[in-house]
Design a protein around this motif. Structure first.
Motif, PDB file in Angstrom:
ATOM      1  N   VAL A  36       0.835  -1.203   0.000  1.00 20.91           N
ATOM      2  CA  VAL A  36       0.000   0.000   0.000  1.00 20.91           C
ATOM      3  C   VAL A  36       0.871   1.254   0.000  1.00 20.91           C
ATOM      4  O   VAL A  36       0.623   2.200  -0.756  1.00 20.91           O
ATOM      5  CB  VAL A  36      -0.963  -0.011   1.211  1.00 20.91           C
ATOM      6  CG1 VAL A  36      -1.667   1.324   1.368  1.00 20.91           C
ATOM      7  CG2 VAL A  36      -1.980  -1.139   1.064  1.00 20.91           C
ATOM      8  N   LEU A  37       1.896   1.267   0.847  1.00 21.76           N
ATOM      9  CA  LEU A  37       2.795   2.421   0.886  1.00 21.76           C
ATOM     10  C   LEU A  37       3.514   2.609  -0.455  1.00 21.76           C
ATOM     11  O   LEU A  37       3.694   3.727  -0.925  1.00 21.76           O
ATOM     12  CB  LEU A  37       3.806   2.274   2.015  1.00 21.76           C
ATOM     13  CG  LEU A  37       3.247   2.431   3.424  1.00 21.76           C
ATOM     14  CD1 LEU A  37       4.309   2.076   4.461  1.00 21.76           C
ATOM     15  CD2 LEU A  37       2.729   3.835   3.641  1.00 21.76           C
ATOM     16  N   ALA A  40       1.213   4.111  -2.939  1.00 24.75           N
ATOM     17  CA  ALA A  40       0.975   5.531  -2.661  1.00 24.75           C
ATOM     18  C   ALA A  40       2.056   6.418  -3.269  1.00 24.75           C
ATOM     19  O   ALA A  40       1.820   7.606  -3.502  1.00 24.75           O
ATOM     20  CB  ALA A  40       0.888   5.753  -1.150  1.00 24.75           C
ATOM     21  N   THR A  41       3.213   5.873  -3.530  1.00 22.69           N
ATOM     22  CA  THR A  41       4.304   6.678  -4.101  1.00 22.69           C
ATOM     23  C   THR A  41       4.267   6.720  -5.634  1.00 22.69           C
ATOM     24  O   THR A  41       5.049   7.463  -6.240  1.00 22.69           O
ATOM     25  CB  THR A  41       5.680   6.139  -3.656  1.00 22.69           C
ATOM     26  OG1 THR A  41       5.888   4.838  -4.220  1.00 22.69           O
ATOM     27  CG2 THR A  41       5.798   6.086  -2.145  1.00 22.69           C
TER      28      THR A  41
END
Length: 86
Positions: A36-37, A40-41
């Motif tokens: 998920v992180l 997000a980028t």
């Protein structure tokens, strides 16, 4: 030519990252939170790519070669300092 270098380095990074992702998934070291992180980028990645496409038109072959050699020299110095520091 810098265009060949750019294509080669992009391919090396892409293959290395895909292989690392597969290795992490196979060994169970990849968690949903990390995915998920990472997702997000992706907009930042897209913005960087768009900026790079615009900037590369402004940098000629000689300047690009100097920049690459300068970065390689800095990386070498950094490695030597790290090795000397133990």
């Amino acid at each position: 030519p810098i265009s060949v270098f750019r294509a080669t380095i992009n391919t090396v990074f892409a293959v290395a990252n895909v292989l690392a992702l597969v290795a992490f998934a196979v060994t169970g070291d990849l968690e949903m939170r990390q995915l998920v992180l990472s997702a997000a980028t992706l907009p930042i990645l897209g913005a960087g790519l768009a900026l790079g496409l615009r900037l590369r038109r402004m940098i000629d072959e000689t300047r690009a070669r100097r920049m690459v050699l300068g970065l390689l020299a800095l990386a070498g110095v950094s490695a030597l300092i790290s090795a000397a520091a133990g």
